[in-house]
Design a protein around this motif. Structure first.
Motif, short mmCIF file in Angstrom:
data_model
loop_
_atom_site.label_atom_id
_atom_site.label_comp_id
_atom_site.label_asym_id
_atom_site.label_seq_id
_atom_site.Cartn_x
_atom_site.Cartn_y
_atom_site.Cartn_z
N LYS A 1 -14.53 20.43 1.90
CA LYS A 1 -15.26 19.16 1.92
C LYS A 1 -14.67 18.16 0.92
CE LYS A 1 -19.74 20.95 3.49
NZ LYS A 1 -21.17 21.16 3.13
N ALA A 2 -14.25 18.66 -0.22
CA ALA A 2 -13.64 17.79 -1.23
C ALA A 2 -12.32 17.21 -0.71
CB ALA A 2 -13.41 18.56 -2.52
N ALA A 3 -11.57 18.03 0.02
CA ALA A 3 -10.30 17.55 0.59
C ALA A 3 -10.56 16.46 1.62
CB ALA A 3 -9.55 18.72 1.20
N LYS A 4 -11.59 16.64 2.43
CA LYS A 4 -11.93 15.61 3.41
C LYS A 4 -12.37 14.32 2.72
CE LYS A 4 -13.33 18.76 7.14
NZ LYS A 4 -14.45 19.22 7.99
N ALA A 5 -13.10 14.43 1.63
CA ALA A 5 -13.55 13.24 0.88
C ALA A 5 -12.35 12.48 0.31
CB ALA A 5 -14.50 13.66 -0.23
N ARG A 6 -11.33 13.24 -0.15
CA ARG A 6 -10.13 12.58 -0.68
C ARG A 6 -9.40 11.80 0.42
NH1 ARG A 6 -10.03 17.23 -3.99
NH2 ARG A 6 -8.75 18.40 -2.48
N ILE A 7 -9.46 12.31 1.63
CA ILE A 7 -8.87 11.59 2.77
C ILE A 7 -9.58 10.24 2.96
CG2 ILE A 7 -8.63 11.57 5.28
CD1 ILE A 7 -6.61 13.36 4.18
N ASP B 1 0.81 -1.22 0.00
CA ASP B 1 0.00 0.00 0.00
C ASP B 1 0.85 1.27 0.00
OD1 ASP B 1 1.03 -0.12 2.52
OD2 ASP B 1 -0.86 0.17 3.57
N ALA B 2 2.08 1.18 -0.49
CA ALA B 2 2.98 2.35 -0.49
C ALA B 2 2.38 3.50 -1.27
CB ALA B 2 4.35 1.96 -1.05
N GLU B 3 1.85 3.22 -2.44
CA GLU B 3 1.27 4.28 -3.26
C GLU B 3 0.07 4.91 -2.57
OE1 GLU B 3 -0.82 4.85 -7.67
OE2 GLU B 3 0.24 2.98 -7.18
N GLN B 4 -0.75 4.08 -1.95
CA GLN B 4 -1.95 4.59 -1.28
C GLN B 4 -1.58 5.42 -0.05
OE1 GLN B 4 -1.65 1.39 -2.50
NE2 GLN B 4 -2.90 2.07 -4.27
N GLN B 5 -0.53 5.01 0.66
CA GLN B 5 -0.07 5.79 1.81
C GLN B 5 0.42 7.17 1.35
OE1 GLN B 5 -0.37 5.22 4.93
NE2 GLN B 5 -0.70 3.00 5.11
N ALA B 6 1.09 7.20 0.20
CA ALA B 6 1.56 8.48 -0.33
C ALA B 6 0.40 9.38 -0.72
CB ALA B 6 2.46 8.23 -1.54
N LEU B 7 -0.62 8.78 -1.34
CA LEU B 7 -1.81 9.56 -1.70
C LEU B 7 -2.51 10.08 -0.46
CD1 LEU B 7 -3.26 7.35 -4.59
CD2 LEU B 7 -2.14 9.59 -4.79
N LEU B 8 -2.51 9.28 0.62
CA LEU B 8 -3.14 9.73 1.86
C LEU B 8 -2.39 10.92 2.44
CD1 LEU B 8 -5.18 9.39 4.16
CD2 LEU B 8 -3.62 7.72 5.20
N GLN B 9 -1.07 10.85 2.44
CA GLN B 9 -0.28 11.96 2.95
C GLN B 9 -0.52 13.23 2.13
OE1 GLN B 9 3.80 10.71 3.11
NE2 GLN B 9 3.43 9.16 4.69
N GLU B 10 -0.57 13.06 0.83
CA GLU B 10 -0.84 14.21 -0.05
C GLU B 10 -2.21 14.81 0.24
OE1 GLU B 10 -1.40 15.10 -4.83
OE2 GLU B 10 -0.33 13.29 -4.18
N ALA B 11 -3.19 13.92 0.46
CA ALA B 11 -4.54 14.40 0.76
C ALA B 11 -4.58 15.09 2.11
CB ALA B 11 -5.52 13.22 0.74
N GLU B 12 -3.83 14.61 3.08
CA GLU B 12 -3.80 15.24 4.40
C GLU B 12 -3.18 16.64 4.33
OE1 GLU B 12 -1.67 12.31 6.56
OE2 GLU B 12 -3.47 11.22 7.21
N VAL B 13 -2.11 16.78 3.51
CA VAL B 13 -1.48 18.10 3.32
C VAL B 13 -2.47 19.04 2.67
CG1 VAL B 13 0.33 19.36 2.08
CG2 VAL B 13 0.86 17.18 3.23
N ASP B 14 -3.17 18.55 1.67
CA ASP B 14 -4.15 19.40 0.98
C ASP B 14 -5.28 19.80 1.92
OD1 ASP B 14 -5.33 20.62 -1.45
OD2 ASP B 14 -6.87 19.06 -1.16
N LEU B 15 -5.70 18.85 2.77
CA LEU B 15 -6.78 19.17 3.72
C LEU B 15 -6.33 20.26 4.69
CD1 LEU B 15 -9.52 18.61 5.04
CD2 LEU B 15 -8.42 16.79 6.38
N ALA B 16 -5.12 20.15 5.16
CA ALA B 16 -4.62 21.18 6.08
C ALA B 16 -4.57 22.55 5.40
CB ALA B 16 -3.22 20.78 6.57
N GLU B 17 -4.16 22.57 4.13
CA GLU B 17 -4.10 23.82 3.39
C GLU B 17 -5.49 24.41 3.19
OE1 GLU B 17 -2.74 27.08 1.39
OE2 GLU B 17 -1.58 25.60 2.53
N GLN B 18 -6.44 23.56 2.83
CA GLN B 18 -7.81 24.03 2.60
C GLN B 18 -8.44 24.51 3.91
OE1 GLN B 18 -8.95 24.55 -0.35
NE2 GLN B 18 -7.28 23.44 -1.40
#
Length: 338
Positions: A132-138, A86-103
């Motif tokens: 809300k979109a950022a939270k959905a990506r999480i 799940d390395a790729e998925q973990q990376a996507l989760l981290q990216e989504a978390e950064v985006d959520l914090a920014e939003q």
């Protein structure tokens, strides 16, 4: 020679009619009609099944990174069995978390400006949608990660392992099997004539050649809603406690049921005189005469038979000497057999 009345009188005194009849009576052994508590003992074959049973598979295709179980292991519900890469998925989760914090920061900034009436509320609404979109990506990223954690859906015992670390697991490939055998389902069929005697909770016993000296006890839990129109058999399901896991799914067991308990009239099997399709017995009357009577019989036991019609409790039936009897033959009872 003509007998005079006086001579006839003397003969009657010397040889009474009762003694002449008694000399001609057939010696027999009788036994009384008794009442006993009996049941219909049914013995059929059944097949065991696990209470719950599945093949552990994956919904997705990916590389196996870790295996967390051993063959034959007892596992709990929710326990992780296999981890896919799940390395790729973990990376996507981290990216989504950064985006959520920014939003979230941007939303907080705009909310202050709205309070100061520096910007319109529509801009804040737009930012809220982005948040809300950022939270959905999480949530989406977390779902992808969870899909790569293969867990036990219920507690049970694992079977053989069919995969290895590093292998590419295709969607639908069987990893192992999982069976809950703390309770065993036992499916079997009996003739439809016993339907009226069946009910949920009825106790039964079962044996198997694997444990010839052991008796397993259980209860009926399900009575099928249909009778097989070809075999006229009714399918039943019972549950047998199996805490020590002695039984396995797929075993052949002999099932024994005690149905239709009742007080029945019983006679010795030796009393029956079959004639064609009918059954007769000779009943000893009060005048010591053999009365031949048709009887209807039910269940047979060792040395005994149930009589459903034709006899009354306490009547004596001939059990020895029936071959020498005819209807209305005088009989002499030697002894009474039980």
């Amino acid at each position: 020679m003509q007998l005079t009345p006086l001579l006839i009188l003397l003969l009657c005194i010397a040889f009474p009619a009762s003694s002449i009849a008694k000399d001609k009576a057939v010696s027999v052994i009788t036994a009384p009609v008794i009442q006993e508590h009996i049941v219909d003992n049914i013995s059929v074959l059944g097949t065991s099944q696990a209470n719950e049973s599945i093949d552990i598979t994956s919904k997705i295709t990916d590389i196996i990174s870790k295996i967390h179980f051993k063959e034959g292991q007892q596992v709990k519900k929710g326990q992780r069995l296999v981890q896919l890469d799940d390395a790729e998925q973990q990376a996507l989760l981290q990216e989504a978390e950064v985006d959520l914090a920014e939003q979230q920061r941007e939303y907080n900034r705009l909310a202050k400006l709205v309070k100061q009436k520096a910007i319109s509320s529509s801009q804040l609404d737009t930012q809220l949608s982005r948040l809300k979109a950022a939270k959905a990506r999480i949530k989406t990223a977390q779902v992808y990660i969870d899909e790569r954690k293969i867990i036990a859906p219920f507690s049970g015992k694992l079977g053989l392992r069919h995969v290895s670390v590093g292998a590419l697991l295709q969607s639908g490939d069987v990893i192992t099997t999982l069976d809950d055998i703390q309770n065993i389902k036992l499916d079997f069929s009996i003739p439809e004539i016993y339907l009226a005697s069946l009910h949920k909770g009825l106790k039964l016993t079962a044996t198997t050649q694997a444990y010839p000296k052991r008796l397993f006890s259980g209860k009926i839990t399900t009575i099928n809603s249909r009778v097989d129109p070809v075999s006229r058999m009714l399918k039943l399901r019972a549950i047998i406690p199996n805490q020590d896991e002695a039984l396995r799914a797929g075993m052949l067991l002999t099932v024994r049921l005690a149905l239709n308990p009742r007080q029945a009239l019983m006679i010795s099997e030796r009393a029956l005189v079959p004639v064609g399709s009918q059954q007769f017995v000779y009943v000893m009357t009060e005048n010591a005469i053999a009365e031949r009577r048709i009887v209807e019989i039910g269940q047979r036991q060792v040395g005994k038979v149930e009589v459903t019609d034709g006899l009354a409790l306490g009547e004596k039936v001939v059990v020895e000497g029936t071959l020498r009897l005819k209807p209305n033959t005088p009989i002499k009872e030697i002894t009474a057999a039980q």
